[in-house]
Design a protein around this motif. Structure first.
Motif, PDB file in Angstrom:
ATOM      1  N   ALA A  10       0.834  -1.211   0.000  1.00  0.00           N
ATOM      2  CA  ALA A  10       0.000   0.000   0.000  1.00  0.00           C
ATOM      3  C   ALA A  10       0.864   1.255   0.000  1.00  0.00           C
ATOM      4  O   ALA A  10       0.575   2.217  -0.725  1.00  0.00           O
ATOM      5  N   TRP A  15      -1.231   4.550  -1.106  1.00  0.00           N
ATOM      6  CA  TRP A  15      -2.595   4.335  -0.614  1.00  0.00           C
ATOM      7  C   TRP A  15      -2.627   4.479   0.893  1.00  0.00           C
ATOM      8  O   TRP A  15      -1.857   3.835   1.602  1.00  0.00           O
ATOM      9  N   MET A  17      -4.583   3.313   3.545  1.00  0.00           N
ATOM     10  CA  MET A  17      -5.611   2.301   3.780  1.00  0.00           C
ATOM     11  C   MET A  17      -5.965   2.219   5.261  1.00  0.00           C
ATOM     12  O   MET A  17      -5.155   2.538   6.122  1.00  0.00           O
ATOM     13  N   THR A  18      -7.179   1.768   5.519  1.00  0.00           N
ATOM     14  CA  THR A  18      -7.659   1.514   6.867  1.00  0.00           C
ATOM     15  C   THR A  18      -7.678   0.000   7.061  1.00  0.00           C
ATOM     16  O   THR A  18      -7.928  -0.744   6.114  1.00  0.00           O
ATOM     17  N   TRP A  25      -7.818  -4.822   4.804  1.00  0.00           N
ATOM     18  CA  TRP A  25      -7.286  -3.510   4.442  1.00  0.00           C
ATOM     19  C   TRP A  25      -8.205  -2.939   3.366  1.00  0.00           C
ATOM     20  O   TRP A  25      -8.528  -3.631   2.401  1.00  0.00           O
ATOM     21  N   TYR A  26      -8.621  -1.686   3.529  1.00  0.00           N
ATOM     22  CA  TYR A  26      -9.524  -1.109   2.532  1.00  0.00           C
ATOM     23  C   TYR A  26      -9.268   0.363   2.302  1.00  0.00           C
ATOM     24  O   TYR A  26      -8.759   1.073   3.168  1.00  0.00           O
ATOM     25  N   LEU A  27      -9.639   0.794   1.107  1.00  0.00           N
ATOM     26  CA  LEU A  27      -9.575   2.182   0.696  1.00  0.00           C
ATOM     27  C   LEU A  27     -10.812   2.443  -0.159  1.00  0.00           C
ATOM     28  O   LEU A  27     -10.977   1.821  -1.217  1.00  0.00           O
TER      29      LEU A  27
END
Length: 128
Positions: A10, A15, A17-18, A25-27
């Protein structure tokens, strides 16, 4: 170890990311203008699935969109979790560690055992 690999991946892409408590892991790249996804609804997604080395595994362009009832299984648990963070017409990038993807076995086709996968998703439709 998986978290370190994902974090480095990432960061190389810039990125921010959370990470959820389960390790997804997401965006969210586009919030979408539709309603928020809820457990029990039917979701339709356009997607591409690749390995972190860039190998493309599956796309909705080739296989058609995926339809699934949120909370009923039938799709990677990390995708179900991620969809609940989205709104209709939204787009997101999810990185699934093996325990949220295909686990120790892989999918016995294109995804090797114990592999981190990258999902690019568009939530195209929600219905009851």
């Amino acid at each position: 170890k998986d978290a370190d690999i994902i974090r480095a991946y990432a960061e190389r892409r810039g990125w921010k990311m959370t990470v959820t408590q389960t390790g997804l892991w997401y965006l969210i790249t586009n919030e979408g203008s539709g309603k928020a996804a809820q457990t029990g609804e039917m979701a339709q997604i356009k997607y591409s699935v690749s390995l972190l080395d860039g190998t493309m595994c599956y796309t909705s362009d080739s296989f058609g969109p995926k339809n699934f009832k949120i909370g009923q299984g039938g799709i990677e648990s990390g995708i179900e979790e991620g969809i609940l963070l989205m709104h209709e017409e939204g787009k997101a990038v999810f990185i699934l560690p093996p325990h949220l993807a295909h686990g120790l076995m892989g999918d016995e086709k294109k995804i090797p055992p114990r592999t981190i996968i990258l999902y690019e998703v568009e939530l195209t439709k929600l219905s009851d």
